[in-house]
Design a protein around this motif. Structure first.
Motif, PDB file in Angstrom:
ATOM      1  N   ARG A  69       0.853  -1.192   0.000  1.00 45.23           N
ATOM      2  CA  ARG A  69       0.000   0.000   0.000  1.00 45.23           C
ATOM      3  C   ARG A  69       0.886   1.239   0.000  1.00 45.23           C
ATOM      4  NH1 ARG A  69      -2.843  -0.631   4.495  1.00 45.23           N
ATOM      5  NH2 ARG A  69      -4.378  -1.872   3.415  1.00 45.23           N
ATOM      6  N   PHE A  70       0.607   2.160  -0.926  1.00 53.43           N
ATOM      7  CA  PHE A  70       1.333   3.427  -1.008  1.00 53.43           C
ATOM      8  C   PHE A  70       0.442   4.466  -1.670  1.00 53.43           C
ATOM      9  CE2 PHE A  70       4.230   6.402  -3.138  1.00 53.43           C
ATOM     10  CZ  PHE A  70       4.969   6.827  -2.052  1.00 53.43           C
ATOM     11  N   ALA A  71       0.367   5.636  -1.078  1.00 54.99           N
ATOM     12  CA  ALA A  71      -0.367   6.777  -1.636  1.00 54.99           C
ATOM     13  C   ALA A  71      -1.795   6.403  -2.050  1.00 54.99           C
ATOM     14  CB  ALA A  71       0.392   7.377  -2.814  1.00 54.99           C
ATOM     15  N   ASN A  72      -2.552   5.846  -1.128  1.00 55.37           N
ATOM     16  CA  ASN A  72      -3.962   5.492  -1.353  1.00 55.37           C
ATOM     17  C   ASN A  72      -4.176   4.480  -2.474  1.00 55.37           C
ATOM     18  OD1 ASN A  72      -4.845   7.159   0.729  1.00 55.37           O
ATOM     19  ND2 ASN A  72      -4.889   8.930  -0.614  1.00 55.37           N
ATOM     20  N   LYS A  73      -3.166   3.665  -2.748  1.00 56.70           N
ATOM     21  CA  LYS A  73      -3.303   2.627  -3.767  1.00 56.70           C
ATOM     22  C   LYS A  73      -2.658   1.351  -3.230  1.00 56.70           C
ATOM     23  CE  LYS A  73      -0.782   2.679  -7.540  1.00 56.70           C
ATOM     24  NZ  LYS A  73      -0.229   3.030  -8.841  1.00 56.70           N
ATOM     25  N   THR A  74      -3.342   0.235  -3.391  1.00 54.90           N
ATOM     26  CA  THR A  74      -2.818  -1.058  -2.981  1.00 54.90           C
ATOM     27  C   THR A  74      -2.542  -1.872  -4.236  1.00 54.90           C
ATOM     28  OG1 THR A  74      -4.097  -0.960  -0.937  1.00 54.90           O
ATOM     29  CG2 THR A  74      -3.270  -3.116  -1.598  1.00 54.90           C
ATOM     30  N   THR A  75      -1.308  -2.406  -4.334  1.00 61.89           N
ATOM     31  CA  THR A  75      -0.872  -3.138  -5.516  1.00 61.89           C
ATOM     32  C   THR A  75      -0.389  -4.531  -5.114  1.00 61.89           C
ATOM     33  OG1 THR A  75      -0.117  -1.057  -6.478  1.00 61.89           O
ATOM     34  CG2 THR A  75       0.675  -3.072  -7.507  1.00 61.89           C
ATOM     35  N   CYS A  76      -0.834  -5.536  -5.846  1.00 63.09           N
ATOM     36  CA  CYS A  76      -0.390  -6.907  -5.609  1.00 63.09           C
ATOM     37  C   CYS A  76       0.978  -7.121  -6.260  1.00 63.09           C
ATOM     38  CB  CYS A  76      -1.403  -7.907  -6.184  1.00 63.09           C
ATOM     39  SG  CYS A  76      -0.869  -9.624  -5.994  1.00 63.09           S
ATOM     40  N   ILE A  77       1.912  -7.642  -5.482  1.00 62.27           N
ATOM     41  CA  ILE A  77       3.251  -7.928  -6.010  1.00 62.27           C
ATOM     42  C   ILE A  77       3.192  -9.078  -7.004  1.00 62.27           C
ATOM     43  CG2 ILE A  77       5.551  -8.781  -5.390  1.00 62.27           C
ATOM     44  CD1 ILE A  77       5.244  -7.361  -2.710  1.00 62.27           C
ATOM     45  N   ASN A  78       2.290 -10.010  -6.778  1.00 60.32           N
ATOM     46  CA  ASN A  78       2.208 -11.218  -7.589  1.00 60.32           C
ATOM     47  C   ASN A  78       1.560 -10.996  -8.961  1.00 60.32           C
ATOM     48  OD1 ASN A  78       2.599 -14.032  -7.919  1.00 60.32           O
ATOM     49  ND2 ASN A  78       0.464 -14.390  -7.420  1.00 60.32           N
ATOM     50  N   CYS A  79       0.328 -10.441  -8.973  1.00 59.50           N
ATOM     51  CA  CYS A  79      -0.402 -10.329 -10.245  1.00 59.50           C
ATOM     52  C   CYS A  79      -0.494  -8.897 -10.774  1.00 59.50           C
ATOM     53  CB  CYS A  79      -1.808 -10.917 -10.114  1.00 59.50           C
ATOM     54  SG  CYS A  79      -2.944  -9.960  -9.101  1.00 59.50           S
ATOM     55  N   GLY A  80      -0.123  -7.906  -9.960  1.00 58.17           N
ATOM     56  CA  GLY A  80      -0.166  -6.522 -10.407  1.00 58.17           C
ATOM     57  C   GLY A  80      -1.512  -5.845 -10.226  1.00 58.17           C
ATOM     58  N   ASN A  81      -2.487  -6.527  -9.648  1.00 65.07           N
ATOM     59  CA  ASN A  81      -3.806  -5.940  -9.410  1.00 65.07           C
ATOM     60  C   ASN A  81      -3.667  -4.681  -8.556  1.00 65.07           C
ATOM     61  OD1 ASN A  81      -6.706  -5.845  -9.334  1.00 65.07           O
ATOM     62  ND2 ASN A  81      -6.600  -6.659  -7.261  1.00 65.07           N
ATOM     63  N   GLU A  82      -4.291  -3.581  -9.000  1.00 63.81           N
ATOM     64  CA  GLU A  82      -4.233  -2.321  -8.262  1.00 63.81           C
ATOM     65  C   GLU A  82      -5.630  -1.914  -7.817  1.00 63.81           C
ATOM     66  OE1 GLU A  82      -2.372   0.672 -10.662  1.00 63.81           O
ATOM     67  OE2 GLU A  82      -0.416  -0.267 -10.508  1.00 63.81           O
ATOM     68  N   VAL A  83      -5.723  -1.433  -6.573  1.00 66.63           N
ATOM     69  CA  VAL A  83      -6.991  -0.978  -6.025  1.00 66.63           C
ATOM     70  C   VAL A  83      -6.767   0.377  -5.369  1.00 66.63           C
ATOM     71  CG1 VAL A  83      -8.825  -1.475  -4.358  1.00 66.63           C
ATOM     72  CG2 VAL A  83      -7.727  -3.349  -5.579  1.00 66.63           C
TER      73      VAL A  83
END
Length: 122
Positions: free
Chosen positions: A37-51
């Motif tokens: 999680r960084f700057a109001n965005k959560t990113t999956c290290i594995n698949c790259g999914n961003e929320v």
């Protein structure tokens, strides 16, 4: 998913951690992978999914029990340690210097992530 894409996501995640991002205790909803999680965005290290973080998502981590967060971070640290060992073996057996360099850079990223993870565990 190619190993180049995976390496790129790992480098990106390591960069976010160095900038002050955090590993989350929540698994990725798509693949179950580790998320940053960084700057109001959560990113999956594995698949790259961003929320993008919304009001409901911001409340979830605060409700999570400290034991769950610690367990998730310990699990992430264990996974990263396994990757480091595997990568070290691959570097040892690699004769192509350019491939060694690429793997050494990935190893450096893993070590930064591991350091940040262990610092969060206390």
């Amino acid at each position: 998913m190619s190993s180049e894409d995976s390496a790129s996501r790992i480098r990106s995640a390591a960069s976010l951690l160095v900038k002050g991002g955090t590993l989350t205790s929540d698994a990725c909803p798509k693949c179950g992978g580790v998320q940053v999680r960084f700057a109001n965005k959560t990113t999956c290290i594995n698949c790259g999914n961003e929320v993008k973080a919304g009001a409901a998502q911001k409340a979830e981590p605060e409700k999570a029990a400290p034991a769950q967060a610690s367990s998730g971070l310990a699990s992430a640290a264990s996974l990263i340690e396994e990757k480091i060992m595997l990568l070290a073996t691959e570097i040892k057996n690699e004769s192509d210097i350019s491939v060694q360099k690429q793997k050494a850079e990935l190893l450096e990223s893993y070590l930064r992530i591991l350091e940040k993870t262990k610092s969060l565990l206390g």
